[in-house]
Design an enzyme around this catalytic site. Structure first.
Site, PDB file in Angstrom:
ATOM      1  N   CYS A  73       0.850  -1.186   0.000  1.00 20.93           N
ATOM      2  CA  CYS A  73       0.000   0.000   0.000  1.00 20.93           C
ATOM      3  C   CYS A  73       0.887   1.236   0.000  1.00 20.93           C
ATOM      4  CB  CYS A  73      -0.975   0.003   1.168  1.00 20.93           C
ATOM      5  SG  CYS A  73      -0.236  -0.220   2.785  1.00 20.93           S
ATOM      6  N   GLU A 108      -8.203   7.428   5.125  1.00 22.48           N
ATOM      7  CA  GLU A 108      -7.828   7.288   3.725  1.00 22.48           C
ATOM      8  C   GLU A 108      -9.003   7.013   2.799  1.00 22.48           C
ATOM      9  OE1 GLU A 108      -3.200   6.168   4.214  1.00 22.48           O
ATOM     10  OE2 GLU A 108      -4.506   4.477   3.754  1.00 22.48           O
TER      11      GLU A 108
END
Length: 187
Positions: free
Chosen positions: A78, A126
């Site tokens: 990620c 996020e």
């Protein structure tokens, strides 16, 4: 360690991230470290999940030096695209950096989440673009500064493991897996 052109030393916490509104539209930038200070600022990120020919998913155990959720199991890799950078391009670069892998990635959805890390005091908030890929050849060569370990696991076994020991896994992994699996079954 001497800085080289092949491996420049980068303070990832100082890199800019793209702040977004509740609809995922860019509204500004700030450094990674600032975006992850409590209460957190909603920003663009990505999570990659690689699958193999048997349907197993590749996980990584985050390195102990990570500033957020260290030593926990997470998706394949990620990160954060630079402001204005195409998400798939940023994800491909990060996949090579963290896991030493390259494959075609497809964005399959977005998972928005907010999670506080009690260990480090940092926050994830996020707008997380979920990308999937098939790894039919090659094996991971993880960067030990980023990844402590890796494992292939069937999604069903992963869901059972997360239910049995949720603290061993990052708080976004279940949501990212759900977005990926929903998209893959709709294809």
């Amino acid at each position: 360690m001497t800085e080289t052109l092949e491996h420049p030393i980068t303070d990832r916490e100082a890199l800019p991230v793209e702040l977004v509104d509740d609809a995922g539209h860019a509204i500004g930038t700030c450094p990674v470290s600032q975006a992850h200070q409590a209460p957190g600022q909603l920003h663009r990120a990505f999570s990659v999940l690689l699958f193999d020919d048997t349907g197993r998913v590749l996980l990584q155990q985050r390195a102990a030096v990570k500033t957020r959720f260290p030593s926990q199991w997470a998706n394949t890799c990620c990160g954060h695209p630079a402001p204005g950078e195409p998400v798939a391009a940023a994800a491909a670069v990060r996949l090579a950096e963290e896991m030493g892998l390259a494959t075609t990635l497809a964005e399959v959805g977005v998972y928005r989440y907010h999670a506080a890390d009690a260990t480090t005091g940092r926050v994830e908030f996020e707008w997380d673009h979920v990308l999937v890929g098939l790894l039919s050849a090659g094996s991971p060569h993880p960067d030990p500064d980023e990844v402590a370990d890796y494992a292939w696991i069937q999604p069903e076994a992963l869901r059972d493991a997360m239910a049995d020991d949720p603290d061993a896994y990052t708080p976004w992994l279940a949501g990212v897996l759900q977005v990926a699996e929903r998209a893959l079954t709709e294809r």
